[in-house]
Design a protein around this motif. Structure first.
Motif, mmCIF file in Angstrom:
data_model
loop_
_atom_site.group_PDB
_atom_site.id
_atom_site.type_symbol
_atom_site.label_atom_id
_atom_site.label_comp_id
_atom_site.label_asym_id
_atom_site.label_seq_id
_atom_site.Cartn_x
_atom_site.Cartn_y
_atom_site.Cartn_z
ATOM 1 N N LEU A 124 12.419 4.327 -10.207
ATOM 2 C CA LEU A 124 11.777 5.313 -11.077
ATOM 3 C C LEU A 124 10.525 4.810 -11.790
ATOM 4 O O LEU A 124 9.728 5.610 -12.281
ATOM 5 C CB LEU A 124 12.787 5.825 -12.116
ATOM 6 N N ALA A 125 10.334 3.482 -11.839
ATOM 7 C CA ALA A 125 9.178 2.924 -12.552
ATOM 8 C C ALA A 125 7.837 3.520 -12.088
ATOM 9 O O ALA A 125 7.010 3.914 -12.921
ATOM 10 C CB ALA A 125 9.166 1.400 -12.445
ATOM 11 N N PRO A 126 7.569 3.612 -10.774
ATOM 12 C CA PRO A 126 6.289 4.200 -10.336
ATOM 13 C C PRO A 126 6.154 5.674 -10.730
ATOM 14 O O PRO A 126 5.047 6.147 -10.976
ATOM 15 C CB PRO A 126 6.323 4.048 -8.808
ATOM 16 N N TYR A 127 7.279 6.392 -10.787
ATOM 17 C CA TYR A 127 7.244 7.806 -11.174
ATOM 18 C C TYR A 127 6.885 7.948 -12.655
ATOM 19 O O TYR A 127 6.140 8.851 -13.039
ATOM 20 C CB TYR A 127 8.579 8.482 -10.862
ATOM 21 N N THR A 166 0.909 -0.403 -7.808
ATOM 22 C CA THR A 166 2.018 -1.224 -8.275
ATOM 23 C C THR A 166 1.709 -2.699 -7.986
ATOM 24 O O THR A 166 0.715 -3.020 -7.324
ATOM 25 C CB THR A 166 3.338 -0.837 -7.577
ATOM 26 N N ILE A 167 2.596 -3.575 -8.444
ATOM 27 C CA ILE A 167 2.394 -5.008 -8.173
ATOM 28 C C ILE A 167 2.544 -5.318 -6.693
ATOM 29 O O ILE A 167 2.172 -6.390 -6.229
ATOM 30 C CB ILE A 167 3.368 -5.874 -9.004
ATOM 31 N N HIS A 168 3.122 -4.374 -5.946
ATOM 32 C CA HIS A 168 3.290 -4.556 -4.496
ATOM 33 C C HIS A 168 2.223 -3.801 -3.698
ATOM 34 O O HIS A 168 2.321 -3.695 -2.479
ATOM 35 C CB HIS A 168 4.684 -4.095 -4.061
ATOM 36 N N GLY A 169 1.236 -3.250 -4.402
ATOM 37 C CA GLY A 169 0.194 -2.481 -3.718
ATOM 38 C C GLY A 169 0.319 -0.998 -4.025
ATOM 39 O O GLY A 169 1.073 -0.587 -4.908
ATOM 40 N N GLU A 170 -0.423 -0.195 -3.294
ATOM 41 C CA GLU A 170 -0.430 1.254 -3.530
ATOM 42 C C GLU A 170 0.854 1.901 -3.022
ATOM 43 O O GLU A 170 1.331 1.585 -1.941
ATOM 44 C CB GLU A 170 -1.630 1.895 -2.833
ATOM 45 N N LYS A 171 1.400 2.805 -3.839
ATOM 46 C CA LYS A 171 2.581 3.581 -3.446
ATOM 47 C C LYS A 171 2.248 5.057 -3.612
ATOM 48 O O LYS A 171 1.855 5.485 -4.700
ATOM 49 C CB LYS A 171 3.786 3.218 -4.313
#
Length: 206
Positions: free
Chosen positions: A7-10, A127-132
């Motif tokens: 849920l963090a990216p949301y 995000t820290i892992h790239g674009e989502k």
């Protein structure tokens, strides 16, 4: 499933979109124009609601992000029905997200009497892992539609989606009354907007 990670990216998307939509409102105010946006709210769907929707629609846990489009939800509330379509048009001209679906429940209201305009967007989050890229739902409605929908939502929660028939019929009548109010206010829109401009000008000089 780690809900916090999911849920963090949301949450990030809701926060960013709220700033952007409120920014649109501020720009109109600075240019001394009528703003079609009265106010903006946003939320991430509660975990319990996500799970209930997934169970109701037989969505497996690994497909929740693909199948549930309103985990991130924004609401834009307007004064007049015409403002709703102005907001939709502005959203279509933005290049920071893509509109993937539109649902016009104003010209084609739901059986319950519900009216609103839904826009499903694909929004990129860094995000820290790239674009989502994730989906979010923007609901655009008038103050009267919002008042009705908020109360209908509360009743649905109280009765677990099984609202008694007599209350349902009252809700439908209330929905029509709310829409009649919107239509009458639209007929004197120019008078209302002129009065608001005079009031704002008076406030600014004090």
């Amino acid at each position: 499933m780690n809900w916090e990670i999911l849920l963090a990216p949301y949450r990030q998307a809701v926060n960013e979109l709220k700033v952007k939509l409120k920014g649109m409102r501020s720009q109109f105010e600075h240019e001394s124009q009528h703003s079609p946006i009265e106010f903006v709210t946003g939320r991430v769907k509660p975990i319990r609601s996500i799970m209930e929707k997934a169970n109701r629609k037989n969505i497996p846990s690994n497909q929740i992000e693909n199948e549930i489009q309103d985990i991130a939800g924004l609401r834009v509330v307007c004064q007049f029905v015409g403002d709703i379509y102005s907001v939709v048009d502005m959203l279509k001209h933005r290049n920071d997200f893509n509109i993937i679906e539109e649902k016009d429940y104003i010209t084609r209201k739901k059986e319950s009497g519900y009216r609103s305009y839904h826009v499903i967007i694909e929004y990129p989050v860094e995000t820290i892992h790239g674009e989502k890229k994730l989906t979010a739902e923007i609901q655009i409605r008038t103050l009267a539609m919002n008042f009705w929908a908020t109360n209908e939502h509360s009743l649905n929660y109280k009765y677990s989606g099984q609202i008694p028939r007599n209350i349902e019929s009252r809700l439908r009548r209330a929905a029509e009354a709310a829409f009649q109010l919107d239509e009458e206010m639209s007929k004197i829109r120019s008078e209302i907007q002129e009065a608001q401009r005079i009031f704002k000008k008076k406030q600014d000089t004090n």
